[in-house]
Design a protein around this motif. Structure first.
Motif, PDB file in Angstrom:
ATOM      1  N   ILE A  50      48.024  47.361  29.963  1.00 57.03           N
ATOM      2  CA  ILE A  50      48.482  47.257  31.352  1.00 57.03           C
ATOM      3  C   ILE A  50      48.499  48.657  31.974  1.00 57.03           C
ATOM      4  CG2 ILE A  50      50.463  46.654  32.837  1.00 57.03           C
ATOM      5  CD1 ILE A  50      51.172  44.535  30.660  1.00 57.03           C
ATOM      6  N   GLY A  51      47.952  48.741  33.181  1.00 56.48           N
ATOM      7  CA  GLY A  51      47.932  50.022  33.902  1.00 56.48           C
ATOM      8  C   GLY A  51      46.597  50.744  33.794  1.00 56.48           C
ATOM      9  N   LYS A  52      45.803  50.355  32.762  1.00 55.48           N
ATOM     10  CA  LYS A  52      44.489  50.992  32.592  1.00 55.48           C
ATOM     11  C   LYS A  52      43.469  50.352  33.541  1.00 55.48           C
ATOM     12  CE  LYS A  52      45.008  53.789  28.920  1.00 55.48           C
ATOM     13  NZ  LYS A  52      44.593  53.572  27.571  1.00 55.48           N
ATOM     14  N   ARG A  53      42.417  51.088  33.824  1.00 57.59           N
ATOM     15  CA  ARG A  53      41.346  50.544  34.656  1.00 57.59           C
ATOM     16  C   ARG A  53      40.219  50.030  33.773  1.00 57.59           C
ATOM     17  NH1 ARG A  53      41.494  51.314  40.070  1.00 57.59           N
ATOM     18  NH2 ARG A  53      39.244  51.087  40.328  1.00 57.59           N
ATOM     19  N   VAL A  54      39.626  48.926  34.212  1.00 59.71           N
ATOM     20  CA  VAL A  54      38.470  48.367  33.512  1.00 59.71           C
ATOM     21  C   VAL A  54      37.411  48.063  34.570  1.00 59.71           C
ATOM     22  CG1 VAL A  54      39.702  47.369  31.539  1.00 59.71           C
ATOM     23  CG2 VAL A  54      39.497  46.064  33.668  1.00 59.71           C
ATOM     24  N   VAL A  55      36.183  47.874  34.094  1.00 60.15           N
ATOM     25  CA  VAL A  55      35.093  47.623  35.036  1.00 60.15           C
ATOM     26  C   VAL A  55      34.553  46.211  34.814  1.00 60.15           C
ATOM     27  CG1 VAL A  55      32.780  48.318  35.780  1.00 60.15           C
ATOM     28  CG2 VAL A  55      34.477  50.048  35.137  1.00 60.15           C
ATOM     29  N   VAL A  56      34.377  45.452  35.923  1.00 61.85           N
ATOM     30  CA  VAL A  56      33.788  44.112  35.867  1.00 61.85           C
ATOM     31  C   VAL A  56      32.371  44.186  36.424  1.00 61.85           C
ATOM     32  CG1 VAL A  56      33.917  41.744  36.714  1.00 61.85           C
ATOM     33  CG2 VAL A  56      36.020  42.981  36.124  1.00 61.85           C
ATOM     34  N   LEU A  57      31.396  43.712  35.629  1.00 61.42           N
ATOM     35  CA  LEU A  57      29.998  43.647  36.080  1.00 61.42           C
ATOM     36  C   LEU A  57      29.571  42.198  36.121  1.00 61.42           C
ATOM     37  CD1 LEU A  57      30.044  46.300  33.901  1.00 61.42           C
ATOM     38  CD2 LEU A  57      27.718  46.355  34.754  1.00 61.42           C
ATOM     39  N   SER A  58      28.897  41.842  37.204  1.00 60.18           N
ATOM     40  CA  SER A  58      28.349  40.489  37.289  1.00 60.18           C
ATOM     41  C   SER A  58      27.118  40.524  38.190  1.00 60.18           C
ATOM     42  CB  SER A  58      29.397  39.529  37.844  1.00 60.18           C
ATOM     43  OG  SER A  58      28.930  38.211  37.780  1.00 60.18           O
ATOM     44  N   GLN A  59      26.509  39.349  38.380  1.00 62.39           N
ATOM     45  CA  GLN A  59      25.371  39.283  39.296  1.00 62.39           C
ATOM     46  C   GLN A  59      25.894  38.946  40.685  1.00 62.39           C
ATOM     47  OE1 GLN A  59      22.319  36.481  38.206  1.00 62.39           O
ATOM     48  NE2 GLN A  59      21.507  36.497  40.293  1.00 62.39           N
ATOM     49  N   GLY A  60      25.503  39.716  41.689  1.00 65.01           N
ATOM     50  CA  GLY A  60      25.922  39.445  43.053  1.00 65.01           C
ATOM     51  C   GLY A  60      25.066  38.361  43.686  1.00 65.01           C
ATOM     52  N   ALA A  61      25.519  37.889  44.860  1.00 64.11           N
ATOM     53  CA  ALA A  61      24.780  36.833  45.554  1.00 64.11           C
ATOM     54  C   ALA A  61      23.380  37.276  45.938  1.00 64.11           C
ATOM     55  CB  ALA A  61      25.547  36.416  46.803  1.00 64.11           C
ATOM     56  N   ASP A  62      23.201  38.592  46.116  1.00 61.23           N
ATOM     57  CA  ASP A  62      21.881  39.100  46.495  1.00 61.23           C
ATOM     58  C   ASP A  62      20.977  39.290  45.294  1.00 61.23           C
ATOM     59  OD1 ASP A  62      23.128  41.135  45.206  1.00 61.23           O
ATOM     60  OD2 ASP A  62      23.057  42.574  46.888  1.00 61.23           O
ATOM     61  N   GLY A  63      21.425  38.979  44.094  1.00 58.41           N
ATOM     62  CA  GLY A  63      20.613  39.113  42.890  1.00 58.41           C
ATOM     63  C   GLY A  63      20.784  40.451  42.211  1.00 58.41           C
ATOM     64  N   GLY A  64      21.458  41.387  42.860  1.00 58.62           N
ATOM     65  CA  GLY A  64      21.688  42.693  42.272  1.00 58.62           C
ATOM     66  C   GLY A  64      22.936  42.699  41.410  1.00 58.62           C
TER      67      GLY A  64
END
Lengths: 408, 235
Positions: free
Chosen positions: A165-179
Motif C-alpha cells: 500500500i502506498g507504492k506506485r505500480v504501472v498498468v499496461l493494456s491495449q487502448g481503444a485506438d489499438g495502441g
C-alpha cells in the motif's frame, strides 16, 4: 377396521419380539436415511456455495456484453454506458442490484515484477453485492467512487509483485485506438478474498480513470445484475433483450459452466448413493423379515388354522415391515435434524483449502436441506423397501398350514 | 359305526390322501368312510404313521384330500380354495394343538378373543365372552398374562377356551395332552368333557394317550391309513 387394528397390533408386537434384531434393522434404516439426506444436504450446500461463489466472483445472475466479448474479452468489444430504456429495466423491481464495468486484460508491473491481470474499472458502491469485494477484508482503503484513481489489489498479487500500500505500480493494456495504454496508479488497498485465484487475478480502480486510460469515455465492457430469483431469469432476460437489442445477454449458467457441471455431477452421485442405500436397506429388511417368517412358520400356520386368510398374513408381514421402516425413518430424520442444527454454522474445510479452491468453492460449506431431496430420499427408501418386503410377505401368505405344522 | 350321514357333524367318504415326495409315494389314508355325530367326544387313535393327524388335518380343512369327500355340518369342503377354507375354519372349527398353541405376543384374554376378533365381533362383546370363558376354564386371574408366563396346562386351558368361545360346530384336538403330566392332562380332559356336555360341542381327538382314549365315548382306531376298529362306548 377391527381386523386392521388387530393386524397392526399383532405386527407391532411381533416386531418387538426380537428386540436386538429389530433395533439393528431400525438402526440400519435410520443410518441410511441419515446418510442419504445428509449427503444430499452437503451436496446441495457445496453446489450452493459453488454457485454463490461463482455469482459473487463478478458474474452476477445476468451479464450484458457486446457480441464477441465472451470469446475475446478485449477492448474491442464495448457497450455504451447504461441509459434510457435499459436503465429503466435495470432500476425496476425485477432487478435487485446492477453495475457496469470496464473489464479488460492488462499487465501490472511493480518495481520488481510484472504479471498478467484483469483490470476492472468499477463503481465501488454497486460492486458490494456483485463481487467478492462485498465479503473481502480490505487492508488500507477501498476505491472510494467511480472517479477514484487509487488501485486495489489482492493480497496474494501484492506478495507476488513485492509491492504494498502506498507504492506506485504501472498498468499496461491495449487502448481503444489499438495502441498501448499505460498509466501509473498508487496502491491504496489490498483485498483478502476467500478465493486466492481472485486475489491473484483482479485489480480494481474507479470506472472513469479506467475509461480514460483506455480511451473509451462513455463506454463499458459489461453490465452485470442480480435478479430477484437466480432460477427464474428467463422473463428478465427477454425484457433486457428488448431494451438492449444489440447486446449479448447471458445468465450465470452460461457464464459459469463449471458450477453448473458440478451441480449436475453431484446430483448424479447423489442418486447413485440413494441407490446404494436403498439396496442395502432393502436387503437388511428382507433378511429380517425372512428370518421372522421362518422362525414363526408354526405360528403363521396357527393363525391360518384359526381362520386368518392368506392375504391377512401377507398384510401382517407388510405392516411389520412398515413399522420397522416408519420407526427407522423417524429416527433417521430426527438424527438428520440434529446433525443439520449442529452443522448450521457450516463445516470448515480449511484443511482442504486447495481442493475447495479447485472446485471454486469457499472454505466453509453450509449443509442445505432441500424439501425435494428430503422427500425423494424418504419416499424412495420407504417405497422400494416396502416393495422388497412383498417377497417375504408373499412367502408367508403361501404357507399351507398342514405342511407348515409338519415341517416347523 | 357311528351315527348316520344325515345328522353328522363330520362325515367323510372314501377319503384318501397320498403324499408324494419325489419318487416316494406314501398313501397316508386309504378310502376312509366314517361319520361323527354332533356333540360327540370321539378319539382317533393309532400308532405313529397310522394317519390320524392327516385325517384331522383334512377334516379341519388344513389340507386337501387326494380323493373322497368331507362334509362339515353337511357342507362339502373338499375343493374349496384357501380363502373359503379359512372362512370355514373361522366359523365352524376350533383347534387345539399339541404345542405352540397360543399366539405368543397376545395375552391369555387376547388369545381367547382372537377368533372372535377375526369374526368381527365387537370389542365389548368379545372381551365379556373371553373373560367369561377364562372364568369357566379356571383362569380368571390370568387374563393379562402372556403364554410365556403360563404353565403348559394353563396354556392348554387357554387353547380350549379359545377353541370353544366362538361356538364352533367341532373342536379338533391334535394330541392335546402330549406335553402335559398326567394330573394336568386329566384335569384338561375333564374340562373338555364338561364343555362337551354343557355346550354340546363336538370334540374329535387325535391321540395315542390312553388317558384320552379312556375319556372318549367313541374310539376310531386307525392302522396304516385304514379304520381298524370303530367302537362307541356304552352302546
Amino acid at each position: 377396521m377391527i381386523r386392521s387394528l388387530m393386524l397392526f397390533r399383532l405386527a407391532r408386537r411381533s416386531v418387538w419380539r426380537n428386540k436386538r434384531r429389530s433395533l439393528l434393522t431400525l438402526s440400519a434404516i435410520a443410518a441410511g436415511i441419515l446418510s442419504a439426506v445428509m449427503l444430499g444436504a452437503l451436496a446441495r450446500g457445496l453446489s450452493d456455495t459453488a454457485i454463490r461463489a461463482a455469482i459473487r466472483n463478478l458474474t452476477g445472475h445476468v451479464q450484458l456484453h457486446a457480441p464477441g466479448y465472451l470469446d475475446d474479452p478485449s477492448i474491442e468489444y464495448r457497450l455504451p454506458e447504461v441509459s434510457g430504456s435499459l436503465q429503466r429495466v435495470l432500476d425496476s423491481e425485477a432487478v435487485s442490484s446492477w453495475t457496469q464495468r470496464v473489464r479488460v486484460p492488462a499487465v501490472l508491473r511493480s518495481e520488481r515484477e510484472a504479471t498478467g491481470v484483469t483490470l476492472l474499472g468499477v463503481s465501488p458502491a454497486k460492486e458490494l453485492d456483485l463481487s467478492m469485494l462485498g465479503d473481502a477484508a480490505i487492508l488500507g482503503r477501498m476505491v472510494r467512487d467511480e472517479n477514484d484513481d487509487g488501485l486495489l489489489l489482492g493480497v496474494k498479487l501484492a506478495e507476488l509483485l513485492q509491492t504494498e500500500i502506498g507504492k506506485r505500480v504501472v498498468v499496461l493494456s491495449q487502448g481503444a485506438d489499438g495502441g498501448v495504454a499505460e498509466r501509473g496508479f498508487r496502491v491504496v488497498g489490498l483485498f483478502d478474498a476467500e478465493l486466492e485465484s481472485a486475489e491473484r487475478q483482479f485489480i480494481f480502480t474507479g470506472r472513469v480513470p479506467a475509461q480514460e486510460l483506455l480511451g473509451i469515455k462513455g463506454e463499458v465492457s459489461e453490465v452485470v445484475l442480480l435478479g430477484q430469483d437466480r432460477d427464474a431469469l428467463e422473463e428478465l432476460q427477454r425484457t433486457l433483450q428488448r431494451a438492449a437489442p444489440r447486446a449479448q445477454i447471458d445468465d450465470w449458467k452460461t457464464l459459469e459452466p463449471f458450477a453448473v457441471a458440478l451441480v449436475k455431477v453431484q446430483s448424479g452421485f447423489l442418486f447413485i448413493w440413494y441407490g446404494i442405500v436403498i439396496v442395502t436397506i432393502s436387503f437388511g429388511l428382507v433378511n429380517t423379515l425372512f428370518m421372522a417368517v421362518f422362525e414363526r412358520t408354526r405360528e403363521l400356520a396357527l393363525l391360518q388354522a384359526l381362520g386368518m386368510v392368506p392375504h391377512q398374513i401377507v398384510l401382517q408381514i407388510l405392516i411389520e415391515s412398515a413399522v420397522l421402516l416408519v420407526g427407522g425413518v423417524l429416527l433417521g430424520n430426527i438424527l438428520t435434524y440434529v446433525c443439520l442444527v449442529w452443522l448450521s454454522e457450516g463445516i470448515d474445510l480449511g484443511s482442504f483449502a486447495e481442493g475447495t479452491q479447485m472446485l471454486g468453492v469457499g472454505r466453509v460449506i453450509y449443509p442445505k436441506l432441500q424439501w425435494v431431496d428430503w422427500s425423494i430420499a424418504n419416499s424412495l427408501i420407504v417405497g422400494l423397501s416396502l416393495f422388497a418386503s412383498v417377497f417375504p410377505a408373499w412367502h408367508a401368505g403361501r404357507l399351507r398350514p398342514a405342511e407348515a405344522f409338519a415341517t416347523a | 359305526m357311528g351315527t348316520g350321514h344325515n345328522e353328522a357333524a363330520v362325515a367323510v367318504e372314501r377319503l384318501s390322501k397320498v403324499f408324494q415326495d419325489g419318487d416316494v409315494r406314501v398313501q397316508a389314508l386309504k378310502e376312509i368312510t366314517l361319520a361323527i355325530a354332533p356333540a360327540s367326544f370321539a378319539s382317533i387313535c393309532g400308532p405313529s404313521g397310522s394317519g390320524k393327524t392327516t385325517l384331522l388335518n383334512l377334516i379341519g380343512g388344513l389340507d386337501q384330500p387326494t380323493t373322497g369327500s368331507i362334509r362339515i355340518g353337511g357342507r362339502a369342503i373338499e375343493g374349496l380354495g384357501q380363502r373359503e377354507l379359512a372362512e370355514m375354519r373361522l366359523r365352524h372349527v376350533g383347534f387345539i394343538f399339541q404345542a405352540y398353541n397360543l399366539i405368543p405376543v397376545l395375552s391369555a384374554l387376547e388369545n381367547v378373543a382372537f377368533v372372535m376378533e377375526l369374526q368381527g365381533v365387537g370389542l365389548r362383546e368379545r372381551v365379556e365372552r373371553a373373560q367369561a370363558m377364562l372364568r369357566d376354564v379356571g383362569l380368571e386371574g390370568m387374563a393379562k398374562r402372556r403364554p410365556g408366563e403360563l404353565s403348559g396346562g394353563q396354556q392348554q386351558r387357554v387353547a380350549v377356551a379359545r377353541a370353544i368361545v366362538s361356538e364352533p360346530d367341532i373342536v379338533l384336538a391334535d394330541e392335546p395332552t402330549a406335553n402335559l403330566d398326567s394330573r394336568t392332562a386329566e384335569s384338561l380332559l375333564e374340562l373338555m368333557q364338561r364343555m362337551n356336555e354343557e355346550r354340546q360341542v363336538t370334540f374329535i381327538f387325535s391321540t395315542h394317550d390312553d388317558l384320552v382314549m379312556r375319556y372318549a365315548r367313541r374310539l376310531i382306531r386307525l392302522h396304516d391309513g385304514e379304520v381298524e376298529t370303530d367302537e362307541e362306548k356304552g352302546s
